[in-house]
Design a protein around this motif. Structure first.
Motif, mmCIF file in Angstrom:
data_model
loop_
_atom_site.group_PDB
_atom_site.id
_atom_site.type_symbol
_atom_site.label_atom_id
_atom_site.label_comp_id
_atom_site.label_asym_id
_atom_site.label_seq_id
_atom_site.Cartn_x
_atom_site.Cartn_y
_atom_site.Cartn_z
ATOM 1 N N LEU A 1 1.424 19.018 1.363
ATOM 2 C CA LEU A 1 1.243 18.102 0.257
ATOM 3 C C LEU A 1 2.482 17.254 -0.001
ATOM 4 O O LEU A 1 2.390 16.183 -0.587
ATOM 5 C CB LEU A 1 0.887 18.887 -1.012
ATOM 6 N N ARG A 2 3.649 17.708 0.413
ATOM 7 C CA ARG A 2 4.859 16.919 0.192
ATOM 8 C C ARG A 2 4.959 15.745 1.153
ATOM 9 O O ARG A 2 5.751 14.845 0.951
ATOM 10 C CB ARG A 2 6.102 17.811 0.354
ATOM 11 N N CYS A 3 4.144 15.774 2.205
ATOM 12 C CA CYS A 3 4.227 14.733 3.228
ATOM 13 C C CYS A 3 3.125 13.706 3.014
ATOM 14 O O CYS A 3 1.959 14.068 2.942
ATOM 15 C CB CYS A 3 4.086 15.364 4.615
ATOM 16 N N PRO A 4 3.461 12.427 2.907
ATOM 17 C CA PRO A 4 2.423 11.429 2.658
ATOM 18 C C PRO A 4 1.549 11.154 3.858
ATOM 19 O O PRO A 4 0.514 10.556 3.746
ATOM 20 C CB PRO A 4 3.228 10.173 2.292
ATOM 21 N N PHE A 5 1.950 11.567 5.032
ATOM 22 C CA PHE A 5 1.151 11.303 6.231
ATOM 23 C C PHE A 5 0.696 12.632 6.803
ATOM 24 O O PHE A 5 1.496 13.472 7.178
ATOM 25 C CB PHE A 5 1.987 10.545 7.263
ATOM 26 N N TRP B 1 0.137 3.681 9.627
ATOM 27 C CA TRP B 1 -1.247 4.116 9.464
ATOM 28 C C TRP B 1 -1.334 5.030 8.254
ATOM 29 O O TRP B 1 -0.623 6.038 8.212
ATOM 30 C CB TRP B 1 -1.735 4.896 10.696
ATOM 31 N N PRO B 2 -2.102 4.674 7.260
ATOM 32 C CA PRO B 2 -3.137 3.640 7.258
ATOM 33 C C PRO B 2 -2.702 2.255 6.800
ATOM 34 O O PRO B 2 -3.505 1.329 6.866
ATOM 35 C CB PRO B 2 -4.153 4.203 6.266
ATOM 36 N N GLY B 3 -1.450 2.094 6.333
ATOM 37 C CA GLY B 3 -1.067 0.827 5.727
ATOM 38 C C GLY B 3 -1.289 -0.385 6.600
ATOM 39 O O GLY B 3 -2.177 -1.216 6.348
ATOM 40 N N LEU B 4 -0.492 -0.526 7.639
ATOM 41 C CA LEU B 4 -0.566 -1.700 8.502
ATOM 42 C C LEU B 4 -1.890 -1.768 9.250
ATOM 43 O O LEU B 4 -2.510 -2.839 9.361
ATOM 44 C CB LEU B 4 0.598 -1.672 9.492
ATOM 45 N N ALA B 5 -2.357 -0.641 9.765
ATOM 46 C CA ALA B 5 -3.578 -0.625 10.566
ATOM 47 C C ALA B 5 -4.791 -1.074 9.755
ATOM 48 O O ALA B 5 -5.591 -1.907 10.206
ATOM 49 C CB ALA B 5 -3.811 0.773 11.137
ATOM 50 N N GLY C 1 0.811 -1.213 0.000
ATOM 51 C CA GLY C 1 0.000 0.000 0.000
ATOM 52 C C GLY C 1 0.843 1.260 0.000
ATOM 53 O O GLY C 1 0.528 2.232 -0.685
ATOM 54 N N LEU C 2 1.936 1.255 0.767
ATOM 55 C CA LEU C 2 2.825 2.415 0.797
ATOM 56 C C LEU C 2 3.420 2.684 -0.578
ATOM 57 O O LEU C 2 3.427 3.828 -1.070
ATOM 58 C CB LEU C 2 3.941 2.179 1.812
#
Length: 361
Positions: free
Chosen positions: A324-328, A256-260, A224-225
């Motif tokens: 916007l540059r930060c994925p989280f 989060w949100p991948g593993l969660a 997902g990442l």
């Protein structure tokens, strides 16, 4: 649960629903349905047995439908009589059926699967799990329906949103027949299924579900990442973006949100196997099917979120470019607000200083 991902990953939506004033109202909106669900549980327990999973899930779905409609109305800030006229039958039906019934039943299965995993089986001890399977989904449904209603209120008030969290944009992405998307979905599906087969040869017995859930969640979260970055860039161009992103932000998104969410989807499907398909001992074939579904779903959803994030980044104004540059998103919202406030304060001080100089001269 795609709407939940969109509300917490896409910057424009996240900034809208995490304001302090919205959070205060949301706490109340979440608290009241929990009390109502508890009252419904007590009344239902007197009228009929909640030991049957289908009866419990149906009751949870009905309670969640009413909760979703009421919470959406509160966030939308219009009377019930005007909801359909303003938002249309399709959107209200989506709120009631999907955010209410389907999402509520999913969360109820998640609660039951978690309790089963820690040894508190609903089929052996129905009262406690049944109560939690009604209260927890009602509160979560109320939270999400309120946030969606609030986004719709902002939209009707003149604040445009590139993405509304109803999945319509996902359908548009699927209609484009993106080859890169298909590649990532196949990678997630085949990769997680293969790891499930390998895990089944190493772990069996009572630890099988826990081992399968851990391995599949780790793999699906990683896929997902990568799919998230692939959705933001042209073919092969996602690797440079991944390389320049700080590892802390990568870990945050992977967690989060991948593993969660990968673990959440896995446990929901385990709940389906235990309480809908009535499989007391989950087979290796069932684990493989669940792993394939989770891997493909996480790849699809994260690619979609990356695609929508990239579209948002092209819009003028609104969200700070640093955000916007930060994925989280969640970890830097406070810093972003402080940065904006600091910039405004600095600008005001500069203007004041210039005016003072003019007066002095």
């Amino acid at each position: 649960m795609l709407h939940r991902l969109a509300l917490r990953v896409l910057p424009s939506l996240t900034l809208a629903v995490t304001d302090d004033s919205v959070r205060k109202r949301k706490r109340l909106v979440m608290f009241v349905p929990g009390l109502v669900a508890f009252a419904v549980y007590r009344a239902a327990k007197q009228g009929f047995s909640l030991a049957d999973p289908l009866t419990l899930l149906l009751l949870c779905g009905l309670v969640s439908m009413a909760t979703a409609l009421c919470a959406y109305r509160v966030g939308r800030a219009v009377p019930f009589t005007e909801l359909v006229a303003l938002d249309g039958v399709r959107r209200i039906g989506w709120i009631v059926a999907w955010i209410g019934f389907v999402y509520g039943v999913q969360l109820s299965l998640l609660v039951l699967a978690l309790l089963w995993l820690v040894g508190y089986d609903y089929l052996k001890h129905p009262d406690g799990p049944a109560m939690m399977a009604l209260i927890i989904p009602s509160s979560a449904v109320a939270r999400d329906a309120f946030e969606i209603g609030y986004v719709r209120w902002l939209e009707s008030s003149g604040r445009p949103f590139v993405t509304f969290p109803d999945g319509a944009a996902l359908w548009g992405l699927l209609q484009r027949a993106d080859q890169s998307l298909a590649t990532w979905v196949i990678t997630g599906t085949v990769g997680c299924a293969s790891l499930s087969v390998l895990t089944a040869t190493l772990i069996d017995g009572d630890w099988a579900v826990l081992g399968q859930a851990g391995v599949v969640a780790l793999a699906a979260g990683t896929v997902g990442l990568l799919a998230f970055f692939a959705g933001q860039a042209e073919r092969g161009a996602w690797r440079p973006r991944l390389a320049v992103t700080q590892w802390r932000e990568l870990v945050k998104f992977w967690w989060w949100p991948g593993l969660a969410f990968a673990a959440t989807y896995y446990l929901v499907l385990v709940g389906v196997g235990l309480y809908l398909l009535r499989q007391p001992m989950l087979s290796a074939g069932f684990h493989v099917c669940v792993a394939a579904l989770v891997g493909g779903m996480m790849a699809l959803y994260c690619y979609y979120l990356g695609d929508r994030r990239e579209i948002e980044s092209r819009q003028p104004g609104g969200v700070p470019s640093a955000l916007l540059r930060c994925p989280f998103v969640m970890g830097i919202l406070g810093k972003s607000r402080e940065a904006i406030a600091g910039a405004a304060l600095h600008e005001s001080a500069t203007v004041f200083e210039k005016n003072s100089q003019r007066v002095s001269s």
